[in-house]
Enzyme design. Structure first.
Site, mmCIF file in Angstrom:
data_model
loop_
_atom_site.group_PDB
_atom_site.id
_atom_site.type_symbol
_atom_site.label_atom_id
_atom_site.label_comp_id
_atom_site.label_asym_id
_atom_site.label_seq_id
_atom_site.Cartn_x
_atom_site.Cartn_y
_atom_site.Cartn_z
ATOM 1 N N HIS A 133 0.960 -1.186 -0.089
ATOM 2 C CA HIS A 133 -0.146 0.079 -0.036
ATOM 3 C C HIS A 133 0.811 1.283 0.063
ATOM 4 O O HIS A 133 1.109 1.933 1.027
ATOM 5 C CB HIS A 133 -0.844 0.082 1.169
ATOM 6 C CG HIS A 133 -1.905 0.972 1.132
ATOM 7 N ND1 HIS A 133 -3.136 0.800 1.563
ATOM 8 C CD2 HIS A 133 -1.996 2.336 0.528
ATOM 9 C CE1 HIS A 133 -4.047 1.741 1.350
ATOM 10 N NE2 HIS A 133 -3.365 2.834 0.872
ATOM 11 N N HIS A 135 2.007 4.921 -1.704
ATOM 12 C CA HIS A 135 1.610 5.891 -2.343
ATOM 13 C C HIS A 135 2.945 6.655 -2.752
ATOM 14 O O HIS A 135 3.885 7.158 -1.911
ATOM 15 C CB HIS A 135 1.053 7.234 -1.586
ATOM 16 C CG HIS A 135 -0.424 6.871 -1.169
ATOM 17 N ND1 HIS A 135 -1.511 7.420 -1.428
ATOM 18 C CD2 HIS A 135 -0.968 5.807 -0.198
ATOM 19 C CE1 HIS A 135 -2.707 6.867 -1.030
ATOM 20 N NE2 HIS A 135 -2.255 5.995 -0.223
ATOM 21 N N LYS A 216 -6.170 -0.095 -9.043
ATOM 22 C CA LYS A 216 -6.610 0.267 -7.527
ATOM 23 C C LYS A 216 -8.056 1.346 -7.673
ATOM 24 O O LYS A 216 -7.983 2.274 -8.673
ATOM 25 C CB LYS A 216 -5.669 1.353 -7.002
ATOM 26 C CG LYS A 216 -6.051 2.010 -5.846
ATOM 27 C CD LYS A 216 -6.322 1.283 -4.617
ATOM 28 C CE LYS A 216 -6.911 1.901 -3.464
ATOM 29 N NZ LYS A 216 -6.137 2.916 -2.638
ATOM 30 N N HIS A 218 -10.314 3.593 -5.810
ATOM 31 C CA HIS A 218 -10.427 4.501 -4.711
ATOM 32 C C HIS A 218 -11.775 5.492 -4.575
ATOM 33 O O HIS A 218 -12.074 5.986 -5.946
ATOM 34 C CB HIS A 218 -9.126 5.412 -4.800
ATOM 35 C CG HIS A 218 -8.924 5.940 -3.306
ATOM 36 N ND1 HIS A 218 -9.708 6.980 -2.885
ATOM 37 C CD2 HIS A 218 -7.963 5.757 -2.364
ATOM 38 C CE1 HIS A 218 -9.036 7.342 -1.723
ATOM 39 N NE2 HIS A 218 -8.058 6.930 -1.372
ATOM 40 N N HIS A 245 -10.415 0.869 -1.960
ATOM 41 C CA HIS A 245 -10.887 1.634 -0.900
ATOM 42 C C HIS A 245 -12.396 2.099 -1.204
ATOM 43 O O HIS A 245 -12.646 2.798 -2.214
ATOM 44 C CB HIS A 245 -9.769 3.106 -1.166
ATOM 45 C CG HIS A 245 -10.139 4.095 0.074
ATOM 46 N ND1 HIS A 245 -9.152 4.804 0.724
ATOM 47 C CD2 HIS A 245 -11.359 4.425 0.307
ATOM 48 C CE1 HIS A 245 -9.761 5.629 1.435
ATOM 49 N NE2 HIS A 245 -11.086 5.495 1.228
ATOM 50 N N HIS A 271 -7.123 -1.406 4.192
ATOM 51 C CA HIS A 271 -7.654 -0.896 5.559
ATOM 52 C C HIS A 271 -8.718 -1.080 5.652
ATOM 53 O O HIS A 271 -9.816 -0.374 6.098
ATOM 54 C CB HIS A 271 -7.134 0.779 5.806
ATOM 55 C CG HIS A 271 -7.551 1.593 4.487
ATOM 56 N ND1 HIS A 271 -8.772 1.547 3.864
ATOM 57 C CD2 HIS A 271 -6.464 2.452 3.800
ATOM 58 C CE1 HIS A 271 -8.512 2.165 2.849
ATOM 59 N NE2 HIS A 271 -7.070 2.727 2.859
ATOM 60 N N HIS A 319 -6.915 13.667 2.359
ATOM 61 C CA HIS A 319 -7.723 13.535 1.377
ATOM 62 C C HIS A 319 -8.312 14.816 1.207
ATOM 63 O O HIS A 319 -9.583 14.937 0.517
ATOM 64 C CB HIS A 319 -8.891 12.492 2.206
ATOM 65 C CG HIS A 319 -8.733 11.183 2.123
ATOM 66 N ND1 HIS A 319 -8.554 10.241 1.027
ATOM 67 C CD2 HIS A 319 -8.190 10.415 3.048
ATOM 68 C CE1 HIS A 319 -8.060 9.339 1.148
ATOM 69 N NE2 HIS A 319 -7.691 9.115 2.687
ATOM 70 N N ASP A 359 0.420 2.410 3.607
ATOM 71 C CA ASP A 359 -0.321 3.754 3.251
ATOM 72 C C ASP A 359 0.728 4.961 3.341
ATOM 73 O O ASP A 359 0.505 6.159 4.034
ATOM 74 C CB ASP A 359 -1.412 3.851 4.227
ATOM 75 C CG ASP A 359 -2.605 4.517 3.273
ATOM 76 O OD1 ASP A 359 -2.510 5.130 2.344
ATOM 77 O OD2 ASP A 359 -3.801 4.822 3.693
#
Length: 566
Positions: A133, A135, A216, A218, A245, A271, A319, A359
């Site tokens: 995970h 980024h 992915k 999201h 996600h 998560h 976010h 993450d």
């Protein structure tokens, strides 16, 4: 001749029946088997065994290993054993007894003049960690992860763009090509995931053909049932993994809607507790389904008195939320629940949550995957006692369950277990050596593809390698052509068949993902429990097979202030 256990351990490391404490935790592992032969152990040094005509044979380079790690205590998902480990051509050739086969019994790892020696006496040897995970916000993450014992990173991104700060997506063929080219610069196995949020196949297939090893989904891009269904359909055609996600706001449906959109197809749920994102308050239910491969990210590992407080600010930044907007604050607060985070601890201990990842810089710490895994294991032992599979004197089963969460299970999930993920013959020699007192916190030596890529190192102007200041430094396998030969860039089967590595001029060794679509949770080692999860919508209490899951937050953790100034 007899020797005391203490003297033997001091000389050759622990043997069968000896126990070793993991760092400052309450976790103890016990040696189950010793592959070395008493009285015939090999050790390097003045007056020691590995000398010409003694433990070193006259065999040529083709018949001996390139490197031998002597007398190491191996901790892996399959056991806790003492052995020598032979490395050849960047892979693990054998685990067993090293030495001179002309004069020593039981030798299956021949040592010769072409063999380097790494002293494993008194050290714990593990597979390199796998963080699924990531980024890719900044390249400096890679060195930080490597120095913590992680040797494989899977995720997406393009740098510190708003999209990457929030989602693990390398969006589109052009960005995929640039990131694959950038991966050549790093002594790390790397695989990139593309953006999976689209309701028609073309934009997703373009990314797979460009090299994406997964897609992915999201919520920030819209994890709608249509996008989920389409993404999984593309994945089925190309044998790649999908990570998701889910929809925190329940805008396009509830958790049942998302589970229905999976249609029984394999998917990796990030998560899965929900603090990192996902259907509020009950995404945690997903861990009870056979096609769902659940993981945690490390900020909630384990549940402590500080966990709740730090999450709100983290979430607002990651976010792109505005604390001045009431709806944004409500969105953030809906994700942070004491009850589900506490349940997450227990679900890991039961083997219902199967993996742990970071993450990185997006509500997670890239250098703490391994530490936080073992902190969770320690907290659970202190609060829940021994597991049924543990011995009366050891925590071997618990240790095997937890190490699988960041080694073999992520490898199985993402179709790379044929290359990495365990200490087994035939696999890429990505290995980490730890002093027991620093296990899980500060590795001593990190090998990539059989060569030393990073290590603790003392004063460079010192007369010996140990004087302070001692800190982590990249070693020779981190540089130039050596890193290309000892680290992998993973691509999809479609990209490999199309010649993408050659078209882009990639210099690193290429790994090809496979076997992603048939994986079930029961395939995840020591972590395949499928409970029926219920979440009370009013008070967020979690039950697994009818049993309430609650544990108190920790006030103090091991592997913390004793090892770090900050």
């Amino acid at each position: 001749m007899k020797i005391s256990r203490q003297a033997y351990a001091d000389m050759f490391g622990p043997t069968v029946g000896d126990r070793v404490r993991l760092a400052d935790t309450d976790l103890w592992i016990e040696v189950e088997r010793d592959f070395t032969v008493y009285g015939e152990e090999v050790k390097f040094g003045g007056g020691k065994v590995i000398r010409d005509g003694m433990g070193q044979s006259q065999l040529g380079a083709a018949q001996v290993v390139d490197t031998v790690i002597t007398n190491a205590l191996i901790l892996d998902h399959w056991g806790v054993v003492k052995a020598d480990v032979g490395l050849k051509d960047g892979r693990i050739q054998a685990i067993g007894k090293a030495g001179n086969p002309d004069i020593q019994p039981g030798v299956n790892i021949a040592i010769g003049a072409g063999t380097e020696v790494i002293a494993g006496e008194g050290m714990i040897l593990t597979a390199g960690g796998i963080d699924t995970h990531i980024h890719f916000i900044c390249p400096q993450q890679i060195e930080e992860a490597l120095m913590s014992g992680v040797t494989t990173m899977i995720g997406g991104g393009t740098g510190p763009a708003a999209g990457t700060n929030a989602t693990t997506c390398t969006s589109g063929p052009w960005h995929m090509a640039r990131m694959l080219q950038a991966a050549d610069a790093f002594p790390m196995n790397i695989g990139f995931t593309g953006k999976g949020n689209a309701s028609l196949p073309l934009p997703l297939e373009e990314q797979v053909l460009a090299g994406a090893i997964g897609l992915k989904l999201h919520e920030d891009w819209g994890s709608t049932p249509a996008a989920i269904d389409n993404c999984l359909e593309v994945a089925e055609r190309h044998d790649i993994q999908v990570a998701i996600h889910t929809d925190t706001l329940n805008e396009s449906g509830f958790v049942e809607t998302t589970l229905g959109a999976f249609k029984g197809r394999t998917i990796h749920t990030y998560h899965t507790e929900g603090a990192g994102g996902g259907h509020a308050p009950d995404i945690i239910k997903a861990c009870g389904f056979a096609n769902v491969l659940p993981s945690s990210t490390n900020p909630t590992r384990p549940f402590t008195r500080n966990t709740i407080d730090e999450h709100l600010d983290m979430l607002m930044v990651c976010h792109h939320l505005d604390p001045a907007i009431a709806e944004d604050v409500a969105f953030a607060e809906s994700r942070i629940r004491r009850e589900t985070i506490a349940a997450e601890d227990i679900l890991h201990d039961l083997g219902a949550f199967s993996m742990i990842s970071s993450d990185s810089q997006a509500m997670g710490r890239v250098g703490e995957v391994i530490t936080r895994t073992w902190q969770t294991a320690d907290k659970m032992k202190r609060q829940r006692g021994r597991l049924d599979g543990d011995g009366a004197r050891n925590d071997n089963f618990r240790a095997r369950r937890y190490i699988a969460k960041y080694t073999i299970n992520p490898a199985i999930t993402h179709g790379i277990s044929h290359e990495v993920g365990s200490v087994e013959a035939g696999k890429w020699a990505d290995l980490v050596l730890w002093r027991p007192a620093f296990f899980g916190v500060k590795p001593s030596l990190i090998l990539k593809g059989g060569a030393i890529a990073a290590s603790l190192m003392g004063d460079i102007n010192g007369s010996i390698p140990t004087p302070q200041p001692v800190h982590y430094r990249p070693m020779f396998a981190s540089y130039a052509g050596s890193r290309h030969a000892t680290s992998l860039t993973f691509v999809s089967q479609a990209a490999f068949a199309a010649g993408v590595p050659q078209q882009l001029g990639l210099r690193k060794a290429i790994g090809v993902v496979s076997g992603c679509r048939g994986v079930q949770k029961t395939d995840l080692i020591h972590n395949g429990y499928l409970p029926t999860i219920e979440v009370d919508a009013q008070n967020y209490q979690v039950r697994a097979d009818g049993q309430l899951l609650w544990c108190e937050p920790a006030d103090v953790l091991p592997m913390a202030q004793r090892y770090f100034l900050f």
